[in-house]
Scaffold this motif. Structure first.
Motif, short mmCIF file in Angstrom:
data_model
loop_
_atom_site.label_atom_id
_atom_site.label_comp_id
_atom_site.label_asym_id
_atom_site.label_seq_id
_atom_site.Cartn_x
_atom_site.Cartn_y
_atom_site.Cartn_z
N ILE A 173 0.87 -1.18 0.00
CA ILE A 173 0.00 0.00 0.00
C ILE A 173 0.90 1.23 0.00
O ILE A 173 1.78 1.36 0.85
N ALA A 174 0.68 2.11 -0.96
CA ALA A 174 1.53 3.29 -1.04
C ALA A 174 1.06 4.34 -0.06
O ALA A 174 -0.15 4.50 0.16
N ALA A 175 2.01 5.04 0.51
CA ALA A 175 1.65 6.14 1.40
C ALA A 175 1.15 7.29 0.53
O ALA A 175 1.69 7.52 -0.55
N PRO A 176 0.12 7.98 0.97
CA PRO A 176 -0.36 9.12 0.19
C PRO A 176 0.76 10.14 0.02
O PRO A 176 1.61 10.29 0.89
N ARG A 177 0.70 10.85 -1.09
CA ARG A 177 1.83 11.73 -1.40
C ARG A 177 1.94 12.88 -0.42
O ARG A 177 3.01 13.29 -0.03
N ARG A 193 -2.66 13.39 4.61
CA ARG A 193 -4.08 13.63 4.46
C ARG A 193 -4.85 13.04 5.62
O ARG A 193 -4.29 12.62 6.62
N SER A 226 -6.01 10.28 6.20
CA SER A 226 -5.95 8.83 6.40
C SER A 226 -5.64 8.46 7.86
O SER A 226 -6.02 7.40 8.34
N HIS A 267 -3.50 -2.72 8.06
CA HIS A 267 -3.16 -2.91 6.65
C HIS A 267 -4.15 -3.84 5.97
O HIS A 267 -4.53 -3.64 4.82
N MET A 323 -7.04 -2.00 4.93
CA MET A 323 -6.80 -1.23 3.71
C MET A 323 -7.00 -2.10 2.47
O MET A 323 -7.55 -1.65 1.46
N LYS A 332 6.37 5.77 -1.40
CA LYS A 332 6.86 4.72 -0.51
C LYS A 332 5.67 3.95 0.07
O LYS A 332 4.60 4.54 0.28
N PRO A 333 5.87 2.68 0.33
CA PRO A 333 4.80 1.94 0.99
C PRO A 333 4.63 2.42 2.43
O PRO A 333 5.58 2.96 3.02
N ILE A 334 3.45 2.22 2.98
CA ILE A 334 3.21 2.67 4.36
C ILE A 334 4.05 1.88 5.34
O ILE A 334 4.42 2.37 6.39
N LEU A 389 1.84 -2.43 -5.46
CA LEU A 389 1.88 -1.16 -4.76
C LEU A 389 0.65 -0.39 -5.20
O LEU A 389 0.54 0.01 -6.35
N SER A 390 -0.29 -0.28 -4.30
CA SER A 390 -1.53 0.41 -4.66
C SER A 390 -1.74 1.56 -3.70
O SER A 390 -1.31 1.50 -2.55
#
Lengths: 634, 305
Positions: free
Chosen positions: A328-332, A335, A337, A427, A430, B151-153, B186-187
């Motif tokens: 899961i990508a961290a938001p840019r 925010r 979340s 996770h 998510m 980057k991933p969380i 990676l989503s």
């Protein structure tokens, strides 16, 4: 079932069981239900020969019989059961290989399936007596019964469902007294409602978790070993006493093709999730489906509500090595979340510690075995598109790992473990949210936040979307991307004129006409004429295109089944082309020692023949996946 | 303005009479225009006035004929003269490609006539559209998929894993290494809200300098709709923003070539792989028919592959 499906069945029967059986089934499929004398007349075969053919057919339940209640000594009617023939003959290979995959430490399980495919139904005690290793066979039967791939069989099930339903209806109708105040139609309606309720009970008679199982005698050694083995499959049975259950030796067992379709559907769903979201989410989804599995009995005519699965339940059974967070990508930018994560942390941290420990103890050798297998599967399926993503994922992970290790070093050991668990749950949430928030394909539906989130699947909506997607892909490959675009426009707009289609598709009218005609030809589009006046002149008529999904899918299924027929016909032909080698291969001594008895040229020929056979049969079973999607899934 | 001078001014062509509702009005005419009209014959002036009145819509020659009550050949002559003097021009309409339509030389045809930005010389500019489609798709793809900077969380738990796996059997630690290769995804999380909206896409297209044509928001919407119908993108947040559909490729999303989709696509393509999936005479094919699977040459080729 259409005549094309029948052609496939007859072809398969002729090849596997011989011309006599094939002729009998063919006659029954063409003429409908027949008594023995009529069957003899229509098939031009002697009655004694037909009787000989009917015995194995009834044993396999390829042909069902019915003796009318009111005339018990009249000769029975025979009815072919095309669905069962299709399931048993076309899906035999995938059934065996699925069981091999699912029960890697039960070598007897595939053998059980093979034998049941051969014999149709077997009494458990008979099978155990004949089996080489009774203990192993017992374990296999128990495991298969627990996951409902085997089911018990009653005498009534040798009769067609329609007749059994009529009998129930008649019974219910007789119970409602005739009155002058109540019309006959109303009386019939009331009986119909009663009969339907009763019928649901009849249909779900095998659905309770301990069907065909009895409590084991704990004193014997055998059962204790089976208890240990069956532990890993206990999750598929909701009963708490499931561990102590073994196969009831007096039960008559048969394969449950309905359940197998459910499992095939799950595979289709997971594969799609892998394509549309990603492999980690797909693994989570696979687990969610597996948790629902014990309560999913059949795809079509399902009488039970779709089961609900909770986030905690999924987490409990999820492969502990599955790395959820890194996908899961961290938001840019920072925010909102953090808000959602806080709330889930609160609920999860307390409940989670126990669930995690349970999963640790519960995961035995077979669990890891299965997960490894799954991993292998996922790797083989991963596409080049994924490979691209892999690069990005790998580079990002390597860049981030350094910084993260600095953060982690400050934590104490005990608190870190808790943190891992709670973040793991977060996770997971998510990934589940990813599955839910997919408007085109709603893989999951969130019902509430209880128990770490309650999820279900709206199979009707989801499978409808998948059918449409699958159909579009077939059309895109068959007719081109433009045709697919047009089809989608027409589907979303309902009935629409050529000019408007051109406008929406941003294509010239003259270009789309050929595509529309081609789609019309293959049955995915229909044309409606709406005259502006009474003269019906073509220039003064609207022509509206529209798409009827049900008929389009049925036609596509027909094409697919015909293709399967052709593939199999070709297999038969390939064998026929080589009569010498085939007769030699049929010899007992050659069967025993193929290497020694065949010449080099013959070996080459056999190799070529087997390669062709293999390709065709593999293709048939892959085509069957499409049939599952279009015909058997809803 | 005095009434008695009306006749004079009208005659000179400097004032036009107009009707507004039930009232008659007068409008001043530019001197150059008036001179233009002065130099024409009576018939030409009449034709010219109708063409002028049609504005940017243009007027069909048949309509001119009907309105002026002139003979076909007279109208033709007038039009020819006027066109020669560059007072009027012939335009092509998208709606009626066969009609001869005239409008004043200095006017730009309206969108109804030209068909909007998608038409060049009254023909749909498919190349322009397809290039725009692929640009818009790439933009949406770049905005809705995590890039290398994201980057991933949680990082792949290398150090954590070792700690926890030490308790477990040794086989699991070796399998954890495998996993990092096999599970690759990676989503963005489901709550991600930075997917591009219609105006984002509009801004991108306008600022990128790809085209000099001025595209309205509705034109961009049309493009995005086509992408949706192609199955390359989908709407989320109730249609407020757009994201790319995974598995769709930039060039031909629905037209999946063998290589594009890799092994994942093959499992979905069992039907079109068999020769029957592309066969045009498939309906004639049956055992004993004019063509049959037993004698099919395409099957021969396919089996050798």
């Amino acid at each position: 079932m259409s005549q094309f499906d029948d052609a496939l069945l007859v072809l398969l029967l002729r090849d596997i069981y011989g011309p006599l059986v094939a002729t009998v089934v063919d006659t029954l499929l063409k003429e409908g239900r027949l008594t023995l004398p009529l069957l003899a007349r229509y098939s031009s075969l002697p009655s004694s020969a037909i009787q000989r053919a009917l015995i194995p057919l009834i044993q396999l339940r390829f042909v069902l019989y019915w003796v009318p209640d009111d005339r018990p000594d009249s000769s029975p009617y025979y009815v072919a059961a095309p669905d069962r023939i299709y399931a048993a003959l076309v899906r035999a290979g995938s059934f065996v290989s699925y069981v091999e995959d699912r029960f890697p430490d039960l070598p007897a399980a595939p053998t059980v399936v093979k034998n049941l495919l051969l014999y149709g139904h077997i009494r458990a005690s008979d099978y155990l007596a004949a089996a080489a290793d009774a203990d192993q066979a017992r374990d296999a039967l128990t495991a298969l019964l627990k996951c409902k791939l085997l089911t018990t069989l009653s005498r009534a099930e040798f009769s067609p469902d329609e007749d059994r339903y009529r009998a129930v209806f008649k019974q219910k109708l007789a119970l409602i007294p005739r009155k002058t105040t109540v019309s006959e139609t109303k009386r019939e309606q009331a009986a119909e409602a009663d009969a339907q309720q009763e019928w649901i009970k009849v249909m779900s008679v095998h659905d309770f978790p301990n069907d065909g199982l009895v409590l084991s005698d704990k004193k014997t050694k055998k059962s204790s070993s089976s208890k240990k083995r069956s532990r890993d499959y206990a999750l598929s049975s909701s009963s708490s006493t499931a561990d102590n259950m073994v196969v009831d030796e007096s039960a008559i067992l048969t394969l449950n093709h309905d359940k197998f379709v459910v499992l095939m559907r799950s595979q289709v769903l997971a594969a799609l999730a892998r394509r549309r979201i990603g492999s980690v989410t797909a693994a989570v989804y696979e687990q969610a489906l597996e948790c629902m599995e014990p309560k999913l009995f059949r795809c079509r005519n399902s009488t039970t509500a779709t089961p609900v699965v909770t986030g905690l339940e999924i987490l409990k059974h999820l492969d502990p090595h599955l790395d959820l967070g890194s996908s899961i990508a961290a938001p840019r930018r920072k925010r909102s979340s953090s808000k959602s994560s806080k709330s889930s942390k609160r609920t999860s941290s307390s409940v989670d510690s126990e669930s995690e420990s349970e999963s640790d103890s519960g995961s035995g050798s077979s669990d890891s075995e299965r997960s490894r297998k799954r991993r292998r599967r996922s790797r083989s399926r991963s596409s080049s598109h994924r490979k691209k993503r892999r690069k990005t994922a790998a580079s990002s992970s390597s860049s981030s790992s350094g910084s993260e290790s600095d953060d982690g070093s400050g934590d104490g050991d005990g608190s870190e473990d808790d943190k891992v668990k709670s973040s793991r749950f977060e996770h997971l949430g998510m990934h589940l949210a990813l599955l839910c928030h997919n408007p085109a394909l709603p893989f999951l539906k969130k019902l509430s936040s209880r128990g770490g989130g309650e999820y279900t699947i709206d199979f009707e909506v989801l499978m409808g979307a998948i059918q449409a997607l699958e159909y579009d892909q077939l059309i895109a490959r068959k007719q081109g991307a433009v045709a697919c675009r047009l089809l989608r426009i027409i589907r979303s707009k309902g009935r629409i004129d050529e000019k408007q289609i051109a406008q929406i598709a941003l294509l010239p009218v003259k270009d789309i006409r050929a595509h529309l005609t081609a789609l019309h030809e293959c049955g995915s589009l229909d044309l409606q004429e709406v005259p502006k006046g009474t003269d019906r002149a073509p220039s003064r008529t609207y022509y509206l295109w529209f798409h009827k999904p049900a008929s389009a899918y049925a036609l596509m299924t027909q094409q697919i089944v015909r293709t399967m027929t052709r593939c199999y016909a070709r297999v038969v032909e390939e064998r026929k082309k080589r009569p010498g080698i085939m007769s030699k291969l049929a010899r007992e001594d050659v069967k025993r020692d193929e290497e020694g008895m065949l010449t080099a040229a013959e070996k080459e020929e056999v190799k070529r023949l087997r390669a062709a056979e293999e390709k065709m049969l593999a293709q048939i079973s892959r085509l069957d996946r499409l049939v599952v999607i279009f015909r058997d899934c809803i | 303005m005095q009434v008695d001078t009306n006749g004079f001014h009208c005659f000179k062509g400097l004032v036009k009479m107009l009707r507004q509702g039930d009232d008659l009005c007068y409008q001043a005419v530019k001197k150059e225009d008036a001179e233009k009209v002065q130099s024409m014959t009576k018939d030409e002036a009449m034709v010219y006035s109708y063409i002028e009145a049609s504005g940017s819509e243009g007027i069909w020659t048949k309509t001119i004929k009907a309105k002026t009550n002139l003979h076909q050949s007279v109208v033709q002559r007038c039009l020819k003269n006027l066109e020669g003097k560059r007072y009027i021009k012939n335009i092509k309409s998208v709606k009626y490609p066969t009609r001869k339509i005239y409008m004043l030389y200095n006017l730009q045809p309206s969108i109804d006539v030209t068909g909007g930005p998608w038409f060049t010389d009254s023909e749909l500019d498919t190349e322009f559209i397809s290039s725009l489609l692929s640009i818009v798709f790439r933009f949406i793809a770049s905005e809705s998929l995590p890039s290398e900077d994201d980057k991933p969380i949680a990082p792949p738990p290398k150090h954590r894993k070792r700690k926890s796996s030490s308790k477990k059997s040794s086989s699991s630690s070796s399998s954890s290494k495998e996993k990092q290769v096999s599970y690759d995804q990676l989503s963005f999380p489901a709550s991600y809200s930075k997917y591009p909206s219609l105006s984002d896409i509009h801004d991108f297209v306008q600022n990128s300098g790809i085209t000099t044509v001025d595209l309205a928001l509705s034109d961009i919407k049309a493009l995005v709709d086509v992408l949706i119908y192609d199955g390359k993108i989908e709407t989320i947040d109730d249609g407020m923003s757009y994201r790319v559909v995974l598995g769709a490729t930039a060039e031909n999303g629905a037209d999946l070539g063998g290589d594009e989709d890799g092994s994942g696509g093959v499992a979905w393509d069992a039907y079109t792989e068999v020769p029957c999936g592309h066969c045009s005479i498939v309906d004639l094919c049956k055992t004993g028919g004019p063509v049959s699977a037993e004698e099919c040459v395409y099957f021969d080729e396919w089996l050798i592959q």
